[in-house]
Design a protein around this motif. Structure first.
Motif, mmCIF file in Angstrom:
data_model
loop_
_atom_site.group_PDB
_atom_site.id
_atom_site.type_symbol
_atom_site.label_atom_id
_atom_site.label_comp_id
_atom_site.label_asym_id
_atom_site.label_seq_id
_atom_site.Cartn_x
_atom_site.Cartn_y
_atom_site.Cartn_z
ATOM 1 N N GLY A 1 33.728 31.033 -33.190
ATOM 2 C CA GLY A 1 34.606 29.903 -32.930
ATOM 3 C C GLY A 1 35.756 30.298 -32.008
ATOM 4 N N ILE A 2 36.343 31.450 -32.257
ATOM 5 C CA ILE A 2 37.459 31.872 -31.404
ATOM 6 C C ILE A 2 36.959 32.159 -29.982
ATOM 7 N N TYR B 1 45.496 27.348 -35.068
ATOM 8 C CA TYR B 1 44.869 28.507 -35.734
ATOM 9 C C TYR B 1 45.431 29.790 -35.096
ATOM 10 N N ASP C 1 40.431 21.562 -31.119
ATOM 11 C CA ASP C 1 39.672 22.320 -32.109
ATOM 12 C C ASP C 1 39.363 21.333 -33.232
ATOM 13 N N ALA D 1 34.370 25.696 -34.485
ATOM 14 C CA ALA D 1 33.793 26.916 -35.044
ATOM 15 C C ALA D 1 32.604 26.466 -35.882
ATOM 16 N N THR E 1 30.704 28.273 -37.241
ATOM 17 C CA THR E 1 30.759 29.217 -38.362
ATOM 18 C C THR E 1 31.087 28.522 -39.682
ATOM 19 N N LYS E 2 31.872 27.442 -39.590
ATOM 20 C CA LYS E 2 32.365 26.808 -40.824
ATOM 21 C C LYS E 2 31.337 25.802 -41.355
ATOM 22 N N TRP F 1 36.270 29.277 -44.579
ATOM 23 C CA TRP F 1 36.033 27.969 -45.205
ATOM 24 C C TRP F 1 34.769 27.375 -44.604
#
Ligand SMILES: Cc1ncc(COP(=O)(O)O)c(C=O)c1O
Length: 387
Positions: free
Chosen positions: A78-79, A103, A176, A198, A200-201, A331
């Protein structure tokens, strides 16, 4: 031919593949081209595996549907999606306005890398009205970077209004949207130029894969983002793309359950004597609830609350007494998590009083009654140490 040669070329490449529900996971750096003319025909052929093969392409298509985008680029985290998008769209001499509640690693990237490359970075208060934000932007401002709700403290901004005003001044907007996951909030439909998340979440949903995405509607922006990926040489694996696609299939049902459980836990927390305030935009009476009601179709499992002021030992006792909630910074997965947030506020330029120590919770897919019982145990430990 000798065994050496035969073993390199033996084993048939498949012809037409049978159809499965998911895409094939192709592995390959080398892409074999059909003929000599295709070697330098980048417009019609993928000529190298870094560009992404079948699973990556399927994920990009599915995310474009989710985001209402013309094109989506994939990044290894995400970053990386945020830093990659910024590197692709900004240049030396530009200025970027970044929301102060961003963030924290985004702030780190802006302050270390963007500044080093000659981009001026200014932070703005999330509470600033859109009109003041855009009217106050210098002529060098090329982008406004938003995050709604803000990290850890859940400030809401009117992203659609900011985008509308910024566009009139030729300023790009990017958001974001990891909290909205492209599902409960659609930045592009509200006029934001680039929606980043992201994956990822919530899209991944199982706390085991990193990836990020940037989605845009304007074909010229999509092209610049894709060029950025190419210039930086980023690639994501077919296995990871497949895992993201699998997560995407169940995103709506998981999000609905996260939302329902989180609202139930938040409403319960609000009644507890140890709790000072709730920070959850979807909870009536919380800051930003009006914007959430107007612009969002739902919420997720992430929110925060503050405890009534007490010594640090009480905050530690609260966290250490939790058994179901893990202590972890992430999260979006199936599991519930808790963190104490205050140390992360130090870098912010606009300080606020949140009423006491701030705890962020991620409400996972466990039964809400069990989570409530766990939190009650934590609050009892807190109360014991608070005196
Ligand atoms: C709001 C937000 N954006 C981006 C990220 C970065 O995602 P990743 O961990 O995939 O780099 C995070 C991670 O916690 C986040 O909370």
């Amino acid at each position: 031919m000798s065994d050496e040669t035969r073993l390199i070329h033996a084993g048939k490449l498949p012809g037409a593949l049978v159809r499965t529900v998911g895409p094939p996971i192709q592995k390959g750096s080398t892409v074999l081209l059909p003929n000599a003319a295709a070697l330098y025909d980048d417009d019609n052929f993928i000529t190298y595996g870094r560009a992404g093969l079948s699973a990556q392409a399927s994920l990009q298509d599915a995310l474009a549907v989710l985001e209402g985008a013309v094109g989506v680029t994939l990044y290894p985290s995400g970053i990386a999606a945020i830093s990659g998008m910024l590197m692709a769209l900004l240049k030396a001499g530009d200025e970027i306005l970044v929301v102060d509640t961003v963030y924290k690693p985004v702030r780190r990237f802006c302050d270390s890398v963007l500044k080093r490359f000659g981009v001026k970075v200014s932070y703005y208060d999330a509470a600033l009205p859109p009109e003041d934000l855009v009217a106050g932007a210098s002529d060098a401002v090329r982008m406004i970077f938003m995050e709604t709700p803000g990290s850890l403290t859940f400030e809401m901004q009117d992203m659609g209004r900011i985008a509308e005003l910024a566009r009139a001044r030729g300023i790009l907007t990017a958001a974001d949207n990891t909290w909205g996951a492209g599902l409960t909030y659609k930045p592009l439909a509200h006029g934001v130029d680039v929606s980043v998340q992201a994956l990822t979440k919530y899209v991944g949903g199982h706390s085991d894969v990193f990836m990020g995405s940037a989605a845009a509607r304007d074909p010229a922006l999509v092209r610049r983002l894709a060029d950025g990926i190419n210039h930086m040489g980023w690639a994501v694996s077919g296995e990871d793309a497949y895992a993201m696609l699998r997560g995407l299939r169940t995103l709506p049902v998981r999000m609905a359950r996260h939302q329902e459980s989180a609202l139930r836990v938040a409403a319960w927390l609000r009644e507890q004597p140890e709790v000072a305030a709730l920070y959850h935009p979807a909870l009536p009476g919380c800051p930003g609830h009006d914007i959430w009601t107007r612009d969002f179709k739902g919420a997720c499992g992430l929110f925060a609350f503050s405890l009534k002021p007490a010594p640090q030992a009480a905050v530690d006792a609260f966290l250490d007494a939790l058994h179901i909630f893990g202590l972890g910074f992430s999260w979006g997965g199936f599991e519930s998590l808790a963190i104490w947030c205050d140390p992360q506020f130090k870098v912010r330029g606009f300080q606020r009083d949140y009423g006491g120590p701030v705890i962020r919770l991620h409400i996972g897919l466990e039964a809400p009654d069990d989570l409530i019982a766990d939190l009650r145990g934590g609050l009892d430990a807190y109360a014991d140490r608070a005196v």
